[in-house]
Design a protein around this motif. Structure first.
Motif, short mmCIF file in Angstrom:
data_model
loop_
_atom_site.label_atom_id
_atom_site.label_comp_id
_atom_site.label_asym_id
_atom_site.label_seq_id
_atom_site.Cartn_x
_atom_site.Cartn_y
_atom_site.Cartn_z
N LEU A 1 -17.34 33.79 45.70
CA LEU A 1 -18.56 33.84 46.41
C LEU A 1 -18.76 33.06 47.77
CD1 LEU A 1 -21.74 34.60 46.14
CD2 LEU A 1 -22.08 32.42 45.02
N GLU A 2 -17.88 32.01 48.02
CA GLU A 2 -17.74 31.49 49.20
C GLU A 2 -17.46 32.48 50.41
OE1 GLU A 2 -18.96 28.48 50.19
OE2 GLU A 2 -19.94 28.57 48.43
N PHE A 3 -16.42 33.12 49.88
CA PHE A 3 -15.40 33.99 50.66
C PHE A 3 -16.43 35.03 51.14
CE2 PHE A 3 -13.07 38.09 50.78
CZ PHE A 3 -11.91 37.94 51.44
N ARG A 4 -17.06 35.67 50.16
CA ARG A 4 -18.04 36.62 50.29
C ARG A 4 -19.29 36.38 51.51
NH1 ARG A 4 -18.32 41.07 46.74
NH2 ARG A 4 -16.89 40.81 44.95
N LEU A 5 -19.80 35.26 51.12
CA LEU A 5 -20.89 34.64 52.07
C LEU A 5 -20.50 34.51 53.38
CD1 LEU A 5 -22.97 32.50 49.51
CD2 LEU A 5 -23.24 34.58 50.39
N LYS A 6 -19.26 33.75 53.39
CA LYS A 6 -18.64 33.62 54.85
C LYS A 6 -18.55 34.98 55.57
CE LYS A 6 -15.19 30.59 54.04
NZ LYS A 6 -13.95 30.03 54.28
N TRP B 1 -20.41 39.07 59.70
CA TRP B 1 -20.93 40.47 59.82
C TRP B 1 -22.11 40.68 60.57
CZ3 TRP B 1 -24.74 43.74 57.51
CH2 TRP B 1 -24.56 44.92 57.53
N LEU B 2 -23.17 39.73 60.04
CA LEU B 2 -24.61 39.92 60.70
C LEU B 2 -24.24 39.69 62.28
CD1 LEU B 2 -26.60 37.48 58.60
CD2 LEU B 2 -26.64 39.95 58.68
N LYS B 3 -23.27 38.83 62.62
CA LYS B 3 -23.12 38.75 64.11
C LYS B 3 -22.30 39.81 64.93
CE LYS B 3 -21.34 34.46 63.15
NZ LYS B 3 -21.07 33.26 63.18
N MET B 4 -21.67 40.71 64.14
CA MET B 4 -20.74 41.72 64.52
C MET B 4 -21.59 43.00 64.97
SD MET B 4 -17.55 41.16 62.14
CE MET B 4 -16.18 41.71 63.43
N GLU B 5 -20.81 43.69 65.95
CA GLU B 5 -21.49 45.24 66.05
C GLU B 5 -20.49 46.49 65.85
OE1 GLU B 5 -23.23 45.81 69.92
OE2 GLU B 5 -24.46 43.94 69.71
N ILE B 6 -20.81 47.54 65.48
CA ILE B 6 -20.07 48.52 64.85
C ILE B 6 -19.19 49.00 66.25
CG2 ILE B 6 -21.76 50.18 65.66
CD1 ILE B 6 -20.62 51.67 62.96
N VAL C 1 -5.44 41.24 56.03
CA VAL C 1 -6.55 41.94 56.74
C VAL C 1 -7.91 40.78 56.53
CG1 VAL C 1 -8.32 43.77 57.02
CG2 VAL C 1 -6.05 44.16 56.52
N PRO C 2 -7.71 39.82 57.59
CA PRO C 2 -8.99 38.73 57.38
C PRO C 2 -10.50 39.31 57.50
CG PRO C 2 -7.95 38.49 59.51
CD PRO C 2 -7.15 39.63 58.87
N TYR C 3 -11.63 38.79 56.93
CA TYR C 3 -12.93 39.49 57.17
C TYR C 3 -13.21 39.45 58.53
CZ TYR C 3 -14.54 34.57 57.07
OH TYR C 3 -15.08 33.39 57.58
N THR C 4 -12.80 38.48 59.35
CA THR C 4 -13.12 38.61 60.73
C THR C 4 -12.43 39.75 61.47
OG1 THR C 4 -11.10 37.24 60.97
CG2 THR C 4 -13.40 36.23 60.94
N ASP C 5 -11.38 40.59 60.82
CA ASP C 5 -10.75 41.64 61.72
C ASP C 5 -11.91 42.60 62.33
OD1 ASP C 5 -7.81 42.79 61.92
OD2 ASP C 5 -9.23 44.35 61.54
N ALA D 1 -15.50 42.87 57.47
CA ALA D 1 -16.42 41.92 57.31
C ALA D 1 -17.25 42.38 56.34
CB ALA D 1 -17.13 41.44 58.47
N LEU D 2 -17.80 43.63 56.26
CA LEU D 2 -18.95 44.14 55.64
C LEU D 2 -18.24 44.25 53.89
CD1 LEU D 2 -21.61 45.57 54.92
CD2 LEU D 2 -20.64 47.78 55.68
N ASN D 3 -16.93 44.87 54.06
CA ASN D 3 -16.31 44.88 53.04
C ASN D 3 -16.03 43.76 51.90
OD1 ASN D 3 -13.49 44.73 51.32
ND2 ASN D 3 -14.05 47.14 51.17
N ALA D 4 -15.54 42.56 52.90
CA ALA D 4 -15.35 41.39 52.30
C ALA D 4 -16.61 40.73 51.34
CB ALA D 4 -14.75 40.47 53.19
N ALA D 5 -17.92 41.05 52.17
CA ALA D 5 -18.98 40.46 51.65
C ALA D 5 -19.47 41.45 50.43
CB ALA D 5 -20.29 40.67 52.43
N VAL D 6 -19.22 42.69 50.33
CA VAL D 6 -20.07 43.65 49.23
C VAL D 6 -18.83 44.11 48.22
CG1 VAL D 6 -22.17 43.75 50.60
CG2 VAL D 6 -20.26 45.48 50.65
#
Ligand code: ATP
Ligand code: MG
Lengths: 482, 254
Positions: A53-58, A63-68, A174-178, A183-188
């Motif tokens: 859950l921690e992993f996902r929330l981070k 992701w909220l701060k990123m752009e496509i 592949v870190p979620y920050t990649d 990032a979206l995938n790591a979250a959901v």
């Protein structure tokens, strides 16, 4: 002649997409929308330990701060992430009546797709993890593989049963920050496949994942993690299909591969998501990050992909060649027809000494489609005596489509050799007529020419995949001669 | 003898320019016809219309093949019905091996006749047989169709394909040009060996030389989209001797 060309072009059929059916089953589905509660709810559904859950929330907060990303040669319509449902699962996943715990309706669906979930019936000896929408429905041959010490299970099961391995490896390549989609995938992400091959073990059969999107207004976000310990070997296959719909659907996956000393992972994909109709309506948006790391000496990763589906494909299976003498391969056939768009290629990052990579990319564009190869070959200073060879070919059918090549080469030492070759060719009316005159229909002629062109890559596929892929190439290009 | 190909007052244009201006030609089973005529007179256009290439627009007339309206058949159906065109400029198809190409073509022809596909063994046997017959280099069949073939090899390859498919009606468009003397004899020999009572050949050529080896029953002169003269073998000799000026003068009434 112009007239002839236009006539044939206008005959471009909405090629026969064989897998466009929908299975009407009871599903449990989250209402559309994305927020922290949804992320928590997915984690709770899968009964995950706290660290996940921690992993996902981070990841979600990042992701909220990123752009496509907008650097690809693609026209991406705006995607409203609040309109998508992030979890959909067949309600009756475990059929109460059936002996092996699979709902007969689901079994039928996969059988229609050519995937048998019945171990006895499978002559080919390919273990399969069958994923429908957000969940894994069944993983076959688990016991047989376990006898060899191989762990093969769904990602949700792995998180519960093997938390130490997951903690160690998930997100390590592949870190979620990649990027935006990782990032979206790591979250959901809700499911996927996990595969662990212990030291010295050669997998006794091929392993595979079959991804099926079924529910409407959903996204599919799955994760695959493969760990190959020292001296091990596995050949992994991946297939995917979706129903025909007028709306676009999002698929954002992550695949990570870790390969230790003297181990070899061969990963083959036949990507056949619904491509949309002949006017470009509908189809899957396919944003995928696949990356493997050759950690140990003489380790090897080989990516082979046949990309025929999806309205948009954004995908770069890559290799980080860290171990000395490690080897990376990327073999790709990407077909675009009608209004499909593909921007695909690879990254080969040479870090270890004497590392070697080969890239063979065969693009085929037809209709009004756009097909781009994008590849990075990077050789760092300490990667002495490294080699890369890249061959990027484009084949055009008609004059309304586009083929593009974007090779990036960065070499930081003097004794490495990087070679890049590129060609562009066109299937001409004269070639088609020549075949016609010998009794070969236009459709078959295109099949012959395209399969001849893609042979080098198709030959790298496991047998049963190769035959399927050959037929698929032909079907994808039906009616597209110019 | 039964009629095989019957062309009546055929007219065709390319981009509004009339290329064929009323061609009438009757070919019966067992016959060999030669068509000669100056460059640009419409020989290849006529051949490609029979084969079904939508190059020229047909503006009048008819083509009947074995009693059927040929325009009802698409190019591959015409091929399977027994029409073979030896191309003046054979097309290169990189990536497609001769073996694969011929196997596909042959099996399409067999399917049309209600026959099973040939087994790999029988196919290779047939391939070898025909290869020997037209004396083509063994290695050529493992290469891509016409890709990088020399001019002469391409022409021989056309005859080789003809031998494999055993057509009822073969139209050979300048198959002799670009061949050395030995190759010319081989090609002519091949054509003669394939000759049967129930098939027919139309040979388009500029040179009487080929007709020393393949004896035509009729020689036609195509001039500016019309057949202006027909005769026996001696017409070819006369043409060789007098040139097209002689025809031109006759047409213009001088
Ligand atoms: N694609 C085309 N577009 C325009 N004109 C064409 C085309 N193809 C043929 N033609 C014209 O049609 C006429 C007849 O050409 P064709 O090729 O039939 O002649 P031919 O008798 O076979 O000549 P050759 O002896 O040189 O082979 C020529 O004037 C040629 O320029
Ligand atoms: Mg000609």
């Amino acid at each position: 002649m112009k007239k002839e060309q236009n006539k044939i072009l206008s005959e471009v059929t909405g090629s026969d997409y064989k897998y466009g059916f929908y299975t009407d089953i009871d599903i449990e589905i989250f209402p559309p929308g994305l927020n922290e509660d949804v992320v928590r709810a997915i984690s709770a559904k899968n009964e995950e330990p706290e660290f996940m859950l921690e992993f996902r929330l981070k990841a979600y907060r990042h992701w909220l701060k990123m752009e496509i990303p907008d650097w690809a040669h693609l026209k991406i319509p705006e995607i409203n992430y609040q309109d998508i449902s992030y979890y959909a699962a067949p309600k009756n996943k475990k059929g109460t009546e059936s002996p092996d715990g699979v709902d007969p309706e689901l079994r039928k669906t996969f059988e229609k797709l050519g995937i048998s979930l019945d171990e006895q019936k499978r002559l080919s000896g390919v273990a399969v993890d069958a994923v429908m929408d957000s969940v894994s429905v069944k993983t076959t041959f688990q016991e047989t593989l376990a006898e060899h010490g191989i762990i093969f299970c769904s990602m949700s099961e792995a998180i519960k049963e093997h938390p130490d391995l997951i903690k160690k490896y998930l997100g390590s390549v592949v870190p979620y920050t990649d990027n935006y989609f990782t990032a979206l995938n790591a979250a959901v992400f809700s499911d996927g496949s996990f595969c662990y091959i212990p030291k010295g073990v050669k997998a006794p059969m091929e392993l595979s994942t079959y991804f099926r999107i079924n529910a409407a207004n959903t996204g599919q976000f799955e994760r695959t993690l493969i760990v190959a310990e020292e001296g091990s070997y596995v050949s992994y296959l991946e297939g995917c299909t979706a129903p025909m719909r007028d709306e676009n659907q999002l698929h954002a996956a992550v695949v990570e591969i870790i390969v230790e000393k003297d181990a070899y992972v061969k990963y083959s994909t036949v990507q056949n998501w619904y491509p949309g109709d002949k006017n470009g309506k509908g189809g899957i948006f396919n944003f995928v990050t696949k990356r493997g790391i050759c950690r140990g000496e003489r380790s090897k990763i080989s990516w082979t992909q046949v990309e025929t589906g999806s309205a948009i494909t954004w995908k770069y299976p890559s290799c980080i060649l860290k171990g000395n003498n490690s080897v990376g391969e990327f073999n790709s056939v990407a077909v675009t027809n009608n209004y499909q768009q593909a921007d695909t290629g690879t990254k080969m990052i040479h870090i270890g000494k004497n590392t070697k990579s080969t890239i063979i990319s065969k693009g085929i564009s037809a209709g009004f489609s756009n097909n781009s190869y994008r590849g990075l070959v990077k050789v760092v200073k300490k990667a002495q005596n490294s080699r890369n060879f890249s061959q990027c070919d484009s084949l055009l059918l008609g004059d309304q489509c586009g083929a593009h090549t974007f090779p990036y080469i960065e070499v930081d030492n003097a004794n490495s050799i990087v070679e890049h070759e590129a060609t562009t060719s066109k299937i001409g009316e004269d070639q088609i007529f020549y075949c016609n005159q010998r009794g070969i229909s236009t459709e078959d002629a295109i099949g012959l020419i395209v399969n001849g062109y893609a042979k080098e890559v198709l030959n790298k596929l496991p047998m049963e995949f190769a035959v399927e892929a050959q037929k698929l190439l032909q079907i994808s290009l039906e009616g597209s001669v110019g | 003898m039964n009629s095989m190909l019957s062309i009546k007052d055929l007219r065709a244009s390319i981009e509004d320019k009339e290329i064929l201006k009323g061609i009438t030609l009757e070919v019966k089973e067992g016959e060999v016809h030669a068509i000669m005529g100056p460059n640009g007179s419409g020989k290849s256009t006529l051949a490609s219309l029979v084969a079904g290439k939508e190059l020229a627009d047909v503006t009048g007339g008819s083509i009947t093949y074995l009693g059927k309206n040929l325009f009802d058949l698409n190019p591959e159906e015409r091929s399977k019905a027994g029409i073979f065109l030896g191309f003046q400029y054979p097309t290169e198809i990189p990536g497609v091996t001769m073996v694969n190409f011929l196997k596909t073509a042959l099996n399409e022809h067999r399917k049309h006749k209600g026959l099973e596909p040939l087994s790999a063994k029988d196919f290779l046997k047939l391939l070898r047989e025909k290869k020997d017959m037209v004396e083509i280099d063994s290695k050529l069949t493992n290469r891509s169709v016409n890709a990088g073939f020399s001019g002469g090899e391409k022409k021989k390859n056309e005859i080789f394909q003809m031998a494999m498919l055993e057509p009822k009606l073969a139209i050979l468009d300048e198959t002799d040009s670009g061949l050395d003397i030995d190759a010319l004899k081989i090609v002519a020999n091949g054509v003669n060996k394939l000759k049967r009572k129930d098939n027919a050949t139309i040979i388009i050529t500029h040179y009487q030389r080929l007709l020393d080896y393949i004896i035509p029953d009729y020689v036609h002169v195509l001039f500016d989209g019309r057949i202006v003269k027909s005769g026996g073998k001696e017409l070819a000799l006369k043409l060789e001797e007098k040139g097209y000026e002689w025809i031109r003068n006759q047409v213009n009434g001088n």
